[in-house]
Design a protein around this motif. Structure first.
Motif, PDB file in Angstrom:
ATOM      1  N   SER A 153      17.498  -3.147   5.422  1.00  0.00           N
ATOM      2  CA  SER A 153      18.840  -2.929   6.331  1.00  0.00           C
ATOM      3  C   SER A 153      18.466  -2.538   7.703  1.00  0.00           C
ATOM      4  O   SER A 153      17.634  -1.750   7.963  1.00  0.00           O
ATOM      5  CB  SER A 153      19.955  -2.275   5.843  1.00  0.00           C
ATOM      6  N   MET A 154      19.009  -3.216   8.701  1.00  0.00           N
ATOM      7  CA  MET A 154      18.612  -2.714   9.934  1.00  0.00           C
ATOM      8  C   MET A 154      19.788  -1.931  10.569  1.00  0.00           C
ATOM      9  O   MET A 154      21.045  -1.911  10.243  1.00  0.00           O
ATOM     10  CB  MET A 154      19.161  -4.006  10.999  1.00  0.00           C
ATOM     11  N   ALA A 155      19.184  -0.748  11.182  1.00  0.00           N
ATOM     12  CA  ALA A 155      20.230   0.174  11.748  1.00  0.00           C
ATOM     13  C   ALA A 155      21.162  -0.614  12.768  1.00  0.00           C
ATOM     14  O   ALA A 155      20.755  -1.336  13.416  1.00  0.00           O
ATOM     15  CB  ALA A 155      19.324   1.338  12.587  1.00  0.00           C
ATOM     16  N   GLU A 156      22.200   0.037  13.064  1.00  0.00           N
ATOM     17  CA  GLU A 156      23.229  -0.456  13.912  1.00  0.00           C
ATOM     18  C   GLU A 156      22.762  -0.579  15.299  1.00  0.00           C
ATOM     19  O   GLU A 156      22.942  -1.708  16.160  1.00  0.00           O
ATOM     20  CB  GLU A 156      24.564   0.276  14.110  1.00  0.00           C
ATOM     21  N   ASP A 157      21.938   0.269  15.772  1.00  0.00           N
ATOM     22  CA  ASP A 157      21.200   0.338  17.348  1.00  0.00           C
ATOM     23  C   ASP A 157      20.269  -0.729  17.126  1.00  0.00           C
ATOM     24  O   ASP A 157      19.501  -1.014  18.391  1.00  0.00           O
ATOM     25  CB  ASP A 157      21.046   1.695  17.693  1.00  0.00           C
ATOM     26  N   GLY A 158      19.661  -1.206  16.036  1.00  0.00           N
ATOM     27  CA  GLY A 158      18.535  -2.072  16.122  1.00  0.00           C
ATOM     28  C   GLY A 158      17.103  -1.527  16.390  1.00  0.00           C
ATOM     29  O   GLY A 158      16.174  -2.142  16.365  1.00  0.00           O
ATOM     30  N   LYS A 159      17.144  -0.149  16.203  1.00  0.00           N
ATOM     31  CA  LYS A 159      15.737   0.649  16.455  1.00  0.00           C
ATOM     32  C   LYS A 159      14.913   0.743  15.317  1.00  0.00           C
ATOM     33  O   LYS A 159      13.614   1.141  15.078  1.00  0.00           O
ATOM     34  CB  LYS A 159      16.023   2.022  17.035  1.00  0.00           C
ATOM     35  N   ASP A 160      15.626   0.574  14.229  1.00  0.00           N
ATOM     36  CA  ASP A 160      14.833   0.775  12.716  1.00  0.00           C
ATOM     37  C   ASP A 160      15.244  -0.037  11.493  1.00  0.00           C
ATOM     38  O   ASP A 160      16.424  -0.607  11.635  1.00  0.00           O
ATOM     39  CB  ASP A 160      15.421   2.237  12.285  1.00  0.00           C
ATOM     40  N   VAL A 161      14.381  -0.317  10.852  1.00  0.00           N
ATOM     41  CA  VAL A 161      14.815  -0.974   9.537  1.00  0.00           C
ATOM     42  C   VAL A 161      14.572  -0.025   8.429  1.00  0.00           C
ATOM     43  O   VAL A 161      13.448   0.760   8.436  1.00  0.00           O
ATOM     44  CB  VAL A 161      13.896  -2.031   9.311  1.00  0.00           C
ATOM     45  N   THR A 162      15.630   0.185   7.499  1.00  0.00           N
ATOM     46  CA  THR A 162      15.517   1.150   6.126  1.00  0.00           C
ATOM     47  C   THR A 162      15.185   0.106   5.111  1.00  0.00           C
ATOM     48  O   THR A 162      15.773  -0.922   4.706  1.00  0.00           O
ATOM     49  CB  THR A 162      16.958   1.521   5.790  1.00  0.00           C
ATOM     50  N   MET A 163      13.999   0.375   4.524  1.00  0.00           N
ATOM     51  CA  MET A 163      13.517   0.013   3.319  1.00  0.00           C
ATOM     52  C   MET A 163      13.958   0.635   2.090  1.00  0.00           C
ATOM     53  O   MET A 163      13.819   2.063   2.122  1.00  0.00           O
ATOM     54  CB  MET A 163      12.102  -0.213   3.158  1.00  0.00           C
ATOM     55  N   ARG A 164      14.737   0.072   0.903  1.00  0.00           N
ATOM     56  CA  ARG A 164      15.078   0.921  -0.192  1.00  0.00           C
ATOM     57  C   ARG A 164      14.452   0.429  -1.421  1.00  0.00           C
ATOM     58  O   ARG A 164      14.640  -1.062  -1.856  1.00  0.00           O
ATOM     59  CB  ARG A 164      16.526   1.093  -0.076  1.00  0.00           C
TER      60      ARG A 164
END
Length: 150
Positions: free
Chosen positions: A58-69
């Protein structure tokens, strides 16, 4: 005198033959040893689907990070990842790393850019993909791939 001359020729010929035989034996042995060192045992990598381990991106709303789960990590001992994406100007970028496996749920936030004292984030990120190298408790190694749906 002819007898000594013939004897010298015979001795010279015998020495020459021994040198040739010795060289041939040496070359044959060295070729055998290089052939055995060239056969490297390949590591067989199996594949898993993202659903089998509960992998989501999932991409953070600000587009600065991606979260892998990973929701199903109970039989996983280690995870290595390679995240690739394109930034503004269609420039290929990426990040690699390992994830510490503790428990059944794994979550890792991956920065899209570079950080030292200050972070410089990549902009207009597209085509986010991740490849995981998953090692399970039985020692088998698997590859899992997932693309971020935008």
């Amino acid at each position: 005198m002819d007898f000594l001359k013939d004897k010298k020729i015979l001795i010279g010929a015998a020495v020459l033959i021994l040198v040739i035989i010795g060289g041939a034996v040496f070359l044959l042995n060295s070729k055998k040893s290089t052939q055995t060192t060239d056969t490297v045992e390949e590591e067989q990598i199996l594949t898993l689907s993202a659903e089998e381990i509960g992998l989501t991106l999932s991409m953070a709303e600000d587009g600065k990070d991606v979260t892998m789960r990973v929701d199903n990590a109970e039989d996983i001992t280690s995870i290595e990842y390679e995240l690739s994406y394109n930034s503004e100007g269609d420039i290929p970028r990426g990040a690699i790393g390992t994830v510490e496996v503790k428990g059944r749920l794994i979550e890792k936030k991956i920065t899209l850019g570079t950080c030292s004292d200050v972070c410089h984030y990549d902009e207009n990120v597209t085509d986010v993909k991740i490849i995981l190298k998953v090692t399970k408790t039985d020692g088998k190694i698997y590859q899992v791939e997932k693309a971020l749906e935008q």
